[in-house]
Design an enzyme around this catalytic site. Structure first.
Site, PDB file in Angstrom:
ATOM      1  N   HIS A 193     -12.487  -0.302  -8.132  1.00 50.63           N
ATOM      2  CA  HIS A 193     -13.635   0.628  -8.206  1.00 50.63           C
ATOM      3  C   HIS A 193     -13.237   2.073  -7.853  1.00 50.63           C
ATOM      4  O   HIS A 193     -14.034   2.979  -8.027  1.00 50.63           O
ATOM      5  CB  HIS A 193     -14.817   0.133  -7.346  1.00 50.63           C
ATOM      6  CG  HIS A 193     -14.687   0.346  -5.882  1.00 50.63           C
ATOM      7  ND1 HIS A 193     -15.757   0.292  -5.020  1.00 50.63           N
ATOM      8  CD2 HIS A 193     -13.601   0.605  -5.109  1.00 50.63           C
ATOM      9  CE1 HIS A 193     -15.350   0.518  -3.795  1.00 50.63           C
ATOM     10  NE2 HIS A 193     -14.045   0.703  -3.811  1.00 50.63           N
ATOM     11  N   GLY A 223       4.571   1.251  -1.670  1.00 51.28           N
ATOM     12  CA  GLY A 223       4.807   1.515  -3.090  1.00 51.28           C
ATOM     13  C   GLY A 223       3.608   2.155  -3.741  1.00 51.28           C
ATOM     14  O   GLY A 223       2.657   2.569  -3.070  1.00 51.28           O
ATOM     15  N   ASP A 224       3.668   2.197  -5.060  1.00 52.96           N
ATOM     16  CA  ASP A 224       2.635   2.843  -5.857  1.00 52.96           C
ATOM     17  C   ASP A 224       2.151   1.845  -6.915  1.00 52.96           C
ATOM     18  O   ASP A 224       2.941   1.414  -7.761  1.00 52.96           O
ATOM     19  CB  ASP A 224       3.245   4.091  -6.521  1.00 52.96           C
ATOM     20  CG  ASP A 224       2.278   4.802  -7.441  1.00 52.96           C
ATOM     21  OD1 ASP A 224       1.104   4.382  -7.519  1.00 52.96           O
ATOM     22  OD2 ASP A 224       2.707   5.777  -8.088  1.00 52.96           O
ATOM     23  N   ASP A 284       0.872  -1.185   0.000  1.00 54.80           N
ATOM     24  CA  ASP A 284       0.000   0.000   0.000  1.00 54.80           C
ATOM     25  C   ASP A 284       0.906   1.231   0.000  1.00 54.80           C
ATOM     26  O   ASP A 284       2.149   1.105  -0.040  1.00 54.80           O
ATOM     27  CB  ASP A 284      -0.954   0.000   1.223  1.00 54.80           C
ATOM     28  CG  ASP A 284      -2.268   0.749   0.942  1.00 54.80           C
ATOM     29  OD1 ASP A 284      -2.218   1.989   0.756  1.00 54.80           O
ATOM     30  OD2 ASP A 284      -3.332   0.116   0.899  1.00 54.80           O
ATOM     31  N   ARG A 329     -11.601  -4.010  -3.298  1.00 54.86           N
ATOM     32  CA  ARG A 329     -12.131  -2.631  -3.314  1.00 54.86           C
ATOM     33  C   ARG A 329     -11.075  -1.639  -3.793  1.00 54.86           C
ATOM     34  O   ARG A 329     -10.927  -0.556  -3.231  1.00 54.86           O
ATOM     35  CB  ARG A 329     -12.624  -2.229  -1.912  1.00 54.86           C
ATOM     36  CG  ARG A 329     -13.805  -3.048  -1.460  1.00 54.86           C
ATOM     37  CD  ARG A 329     -14.335  -2.590  -0.148  1.00 54.86           C
ATOM     38  NE  ARG A 329     -13.445  -2.882   0.955  1.00 54.86           N
ATOM     39  CZ  ARG A 329     -13.773  -2.711   2.233  1.00 54.86           C
ATOM     40  NH1 ARG A 329     -14.951  -2.242   2.542  1.00 54.86           N
ATOM     41  NH2 ARG A 329     -12.922  -3.007   3.195  1.00 54.86           N
TER      42      ARG A 329
HETATM   43  C1  LIG Z   1     -10.832   1.485  -0.725  1.00 52.78           C
HETATM   44  S1  LIG Z   1      -9.311   1.150   0.069  1.00 52.78           S
HETATM   45  C2  LIG Z   1      -9.329  -0.629   0.103  1.00 52.78           C
HETATM   46  C3  LIG Z   1      -8.370  -1.205   1.100  1.00 52.78           C
HETATM   47  C4  LIG Z   1      -8.404  -2.737   1.212  1.00 52.78           C
HETATM   48  N1  LIG Z   1      -7.988  -3.380  -0.010  1.00 52.78           N
HETATM   49  C5  LIG Z   1      -9.780  -3.198   1.653  1.00 52.78           C
HETATM   50  O1  LIG Z   1     -10.524  -3.818   0.898  1.00 52.78           O
HETATM   51  O2  LIG Z   1     -10.121  -2.917   2.818  1.00 52.78           O
HETATM   52  C6  LIG Z   1      -8.148   1.529  -1.211  1.00 52.78           C
HETATM   53  C7  LIG Z   1      -6.690   1.398  -0.813  1.00 52.78           C
HETATM   54  O3  LIG Z   1      -5.885   1.781  -1.936  1.00 52.78           O
HETATM   55  C8  LIG Z   1      -4.718   2.390  -1.438  1.00 52.78           C
HETATM   56  N2  LIG Z   1      -4.080   3.157  -2.513  1.00 52.78           N
HETATM   57  C9  LIG Z   1      -4.541   4.294  -3.092  1.00 52.78           C
HETATM   58  N3  LIG Z   1      -3.695   4.704  -4.050  1.00 52.78           N
HETATM   59  C10 LIG Z   1      -2.669   3.807  -4.087  1.00 52.78           C
HETATM   60  C11 LIG Z   1      -1.478   3.703  -4.870  1.00 52.78           C
HETATM   61  N4  LIG Z   1      -1.208   4.596  -5.833  1.00 52.78           N
HETATM   62  N5  LIG Z   1      -0.648   2.657  -4.626  1.00 52.78           N
HETATM   63  C12 LIG Z   1      -0.923   1.757  -3.638  1.00 52.78           C
HETATM   64  N6  LIG Z   1      -2.058   1.802  -2.883  1.00 52.78           N
HETATM   65  C13 LIG Z   1      -2.912   2.816  -3.101  1.00 52.78           C
HETATM   66  C14 LIG Z   1      -5.245   3.241  -0.305  1.00 52.78           C
HETATM   67  O4  LIG Z   1      -4.238   3.664   0.566  1.00 52.78           O
HETATM   68  C15 LIG Z   1      -6.270   2.279   0.332  1.00 52.78           C
HETATM   69  O5  LIG Z   1      -5.683   1.512   1.348  1.00 52.78           O
END
Ligand SMILES: C[S@@+](CC[C@H](N)C(=O)[O-])C[C@H]1O[C@@H](n2cnc3c(N)ncnc32)[C@H](O)[C@@H]1O
Length: 325
Positions: free
Chosen positions: A235, A215-216, A191, A232
């Protein structure tokens, strides 16, 4: 009567706000050990008794509580709002930046500009990176997905898995459920750095077989896993952004690796996916998608959906395999 039904829809937002604020105030937890009077609750929660009584009456009318003489008790549905259940999600739904974004729905529809962006001028995950308290509340809301996370190991056969990679996995609540159910597997939680830094508590007792990677998603994702999860995540992004994420997944996945996409698929039950679709429009560049839309998105990255299975809370698990060329 149709006009009463309409009035219920028109006032539904107030009922939701009252319910979510009750979760923020900790009312369901304060009632967990049994019924209490409004006076007793007001004292325990340090709130105004008269205002609280009126809130409790609405919650009772809505089926969250039931009145027992002078006292109020949790119903079965109300009990789901405790902190270890869906309470943190309800609390998140009443947070100021969620409600401000929804308040911009009219502008969003008029101009197409995302509600959150219209109010705050940046994407929501960039905003959360600079707001540690709100990010903690967001992460707790996501971790409340445990209600369906714990069913994931029953719905997918992880028995041969050596490395399970949870991409954008939040603070690790889903990965923890999988690692507990699959003792032979290692986990990789991926994340953004601020979220990885907050990941410890869910993974207590599991950190010796779990790697935390900041990371990204749009740059690269960890390679070499046998099972990847995206819960999630898709979406939150538009088709082009999803294509970039899925291309990075496909690049990282060895032949035969599985990708589990967990989303609320638009289709059978129309209301929840449509509500979340609008929520995604207001908060992000993303959307809820139908199964054919997921099939096309994944297919574009060389991934074929093998099966789809249902999870609680209207969620679905789509298991995809990387096609071999
Ligand atoms: C809606 S949450 C879902 C978290 C988890 N997968 C769940 O179902 O509970 C979206 C996640 O995407 C992460 N996120 C957003 N942009 C990101 C990026 N560029 N790289 C990695 N993670 C990212 C956010 O920090 C967040 O934890």
């Amino acid at each position: 009567m149709i006009e009463n039904e309409l009035m219920r829809i028109l006032t539904g937002g107030w009922v939701a706000q009252a319910t979510n604020v009750a979760a923020r105030l900790g009312i369901p937890d304060a009632l967990a050990d049994g019924p209490r009077t409004a006076e007793d609750l007001a004292e325990a929660l340090k709130v105004n008794q008269s205002a609280l009584t009126r809130l409790l009456r609405l919650l009772a009318a809505a089926g969250i509580l039931e009145g027992r003489g002078e006292r109020f008790a949790l119903t079965e549905m109300g009990a789901l709002l405790r902190r270890d259940q869906l309470g943190p999600l309800a609390a998140l739904y009443a947070s100021d930046y969620f409600t401000a974004s929804w308040a911009a729905l009219e502008d969003n529809v008029a101009t197409g500009e995302q509600g959150f962006h219209h109010v705050y001028g940046l994407p929501v995950f960039d905003y959360l990176a600079g707001e540690p308290d709100k990010a903690a509340e967001f992460n707790a809301g996501m971790a409340a997905g445990t209600l369906y996370f714990r069913r994931v190991p029953e719905k997918h056969d992880f028995s041969g898995a050596r490395t399970v990679v949870d991409l954008a996995g939040g603070t690790g609540a889903l990965l923890a459920q999988v690692l507990r159910a699959v003792p032979g597997a290692r986990g990789v939680l991926f994340d953004v750095p601020e979220v990885i830094a907050a990941a410890g508590p869910h993974l207590e007792g599991l950190l010796d077989r779990c790697e935390l990677v900041a990371g990204d998603l749009f740059a690269a994702v960890p390679d070499g896993g046998d099972v990847y999860m995206l819960s999630r995540v898709l979406h939150d992004w538009d088709d082009e952004q999803c294509a970039a994420i899925l291309a990075n997944c496909a690049k990282a996945m060895p032949a035969g690796a599985r990708l589990l996409v967990i989303e609320r698929v638009a289709g059978a039950d129309a209301l929840l996916p449509a509500a979340f679709d609008l929520h995604m429009m207001v908060m992000t560049d993303g959307r809820e998608r139908t199964l054919p839309e997921y099939r096309a998105l994944l297919g574009h990255a060389g991934l074929t959906i093998e099966y789809v299975t249902e999870l609680p809370l209207g969620m679905s698990l789509l298991s995809a395999v990387l096609e071999t060329t």
